[in-house]
Design a protein around this motif. Structure first.
Motif, PDB file in Angstrom:
ATOM      1  N   CYS A  65       0.837  -1.216   0.000  1.00 16.87           N
ATOM      2  CA  CYS A  65       0.000   0.000   0.000  1.00 16.87           C
ATOM      3  C   CYS A  65       0.862   1.253   0.000  1.00 16.87           C
ATOM      4  CB  CYS A  65      -0.949   0.006   1.195  1.00 16.87           C
ATOM      5  SG  CYS A  65      -2.336  -1.135   1.002  1.00 16.87           S
ATOM      6  N   LEU A  66       1.958   1.233   0.765  1.00 14.06           N
ATOM      7  CA  LEU A  66       2.823   2.409   0.796  1.00 14.06           C
ATOM      8  C   LEU A  66       3.422   2.673  -0.582  1.00 14.06           C
ATOM      9  CD1 LEU A  66       3.879   4.659   2.551  1.00 14.06           C
ATOM     10  CD2 LEU A  66       5.817   3.222   3.114  1.00 14.06           C
ATOM     11  N   GLU A  67       3.823   1.632  -1.278  1.00 15.30           N
ATOM     12  CA  GLU A  67       4.367   1.808  -2.633  1.00 15.30           C
ATOM     13  C   GLU A  67       3.302   2.374  -3.569  1.00 15.30           C
ATOM     14  OE1 GLU A  67       7.015   2.241  -5.515  1.00 15.30           O
ATOM     15  OE2 GLU A  67       7.488   1.701  -3.458  1.00 15.30           O
ATOM     16  N   SER A  68       2.078   1.905  -3.461  1.00 10.62           N
ATOM     17  CA  SER A  68       0.984   2.432  -4.282  1.00 10.62           C
ATOM     18  C   SER A  68       0.741   3.915  -4.003  1.00 10.62           C
ATOM     19  CB  SER A  68      -0.311   1.656  -4.024  1.00 10.62           C
ATOM     20  OG  SER A  68      -0.197   0.340  -4.464  1.00 10.62           O
ATOM     21  N   ILE A  69       0.790   4.296  -2.732  1.00 11.43           N
ATOM     22  CA  ILE A  69       0.600   5.700  -2.365  1.00 11.43           C
ATOM     23  C   ILE A  69       1.713   6.564  -2.951  1.00 11.43           C
ATOM     24  CG2 ILE A  69       0.658   7.316  -0.400  1.00 11.43           C
ATOM     25  CD1 ILE A  69      -0.740   5.047   1.211  1.00 11.43           C
ATOM     26  N   LYS A  70       2.953   6.108  -2.828  1.00 16.71           N
ATOM     27  CA  LYS A  70       4.087   6.854  -3.386  1.00 16.71           C
ATOM     28  C   LYS A  70       3.930   7.033  -4.890  1.00 16.71           C
ATOM     29  CE  LYS A  70       7.670   5.386  -0.121  1.00 16.71           C
ATOM     30  NZ  LYS A  70       8.929   4.622  -0.029  1.00 16.71           N
ATOM     31  N   GLN A  71       3.553   5.969  -5.596  1.00 21.44           N
ATOM     32  CA  GLN A  71       3.381   6.054  -7.051  1.00 21.44           C
ATOM     33  C   GLN A  71       2.263   7.029  -7.399  1.00 21.44           C
ATOM     34  OE1 GLN A  71       2.900   2.080  -8.608  1.00 21.44           O
ATOM     35  NE2 GLN A  71       4.958   1.472  -8.029  1.00 21.44           N
ATOM     36  N   ASN A 102       3.548  10.614  -6.821  1.00 25.22           N
ATOM     37  CA  ASN A 102       4.473  10.990  -7.888  1.00 25.22           C
ATOM     38  C   ASN A 102       3.722  11.254  -9.200  1.00 25.22           C
ATOM     39  OD1 ASN A 102       6.758  10.947  -6.296  1.00 25.22           O
ATOM     40  ND2 ASN A 102       7.195   8.806  -6.724  1.00 25.22           N
ATOM     41  N   GLY A 103       2.665  10.490  -9.473  1.00 23.13           N
ATOM     42  CA  GLY A 103       1.857  10.714 -10.654  1.00 23.13           C
ATOM     43  C   GLY A 103       1.149  12.077 -10.597  1.00 23.13           C
ATOM     44  N   LEU A 104       0.654  12.437  -9.437  1.00 28.56           N
ATOM     45  CA  LEU A 104       0.006  13.750  -9.284  1.00 28.56           C
ATOM     46  C   LEU A 104       1.003  14.890  -9.481  1.00 28.56           C
ATOM     47  CD1 LEU A 104      -2.208  13.052  -6.131  1.00 28.56           C
ATOM     48  CD2 LEU A 104      -3.005  13.390  -8.476  1.00 28.56           C
ATOM     49  N   LYS A 105       2.255  14.662  -9.061  1.00 28.60           N
ATOM     50  CA  LYS A 105       3.302  15.672  -9.205  1.00 28.60           C
ATOM     51  C   LYS A 105       3.883  15.686 -10.612  1.00 28.60           C
ATOM     52  CE  LYS A 105       6.407  15.117  -5.999  1.00 28.60           C
ATOM     53  NZ  LYS A 105       7.270  14.799  -4.854  1.00 28.60           N
ATOM     54  N   GLY A 106       3.517  14.701 -11.425  1.00 31.68           N
ATOM     55  CA  GLY A 106       4.029  14.621 -12.788  1.00 31.68           C
ATOM     56  C   GLY A 106       5.421  14.025 -12.886  1.00 31.68           C
ATOM     57  N   GLU A 107       5.793  13.223 -11.921  1.00 31.15           N
ATOM     58  CA  GLU A 107       7.130  12.594 -11.953  1.00 31.15           C
ATOM     59  C   GLU A 107       7.070  11.216 -12.552  1.00 31.15           C
ATOM     60  OE1 GLU A 107       8.829  12.692  -8.032  1.00 31.15           O
ATOM     61  OE2 GLU A 107       8.660  14.844  -7.917  1.00 31.15           O
TER      62      GLU A 107
END
Length: 70
Positions: A56-62, A65-70
């Motif tokens: 779940c933590l990895e999903s949250i990080k991804q 990062n997607g919201l930030k455009g990374e």
């Protein structure tokens, strides 16, 4: 006695992976998220804390990062 953690998001039980006795490396392993209240002087106050399994933590990080455009 063994310790098991329960993910506050998916409900999965997982082995703790951030043990205080494991030294400085433990501080580099995120195992949850917390919402903060930040005032106009950049002081912060901890709000809700959420324990996360590694998946779940990895999903949250991804997602972040997607919201930030990374």
């Amino acid at each position: 006695m063994a310790v098991a953690k329960k993910c506050d998001i998916c409900g999965t039980y997982y082995e703790p992976y951030n043990i205080a006795e494991s030294g400085i490396e433990a501080k580099k392993k995120n195992n949850g998220i917390a919402f903060l209240s930040i005032d106009n002087n950049d002081r912060y106050f901890t709000g809700e804390r959420i324990d996360c399994c590694p998946s779940c933590l990895e999903s949250i990080k991804q997602h972040i990062n997607g919201l930030k455009g990374e």
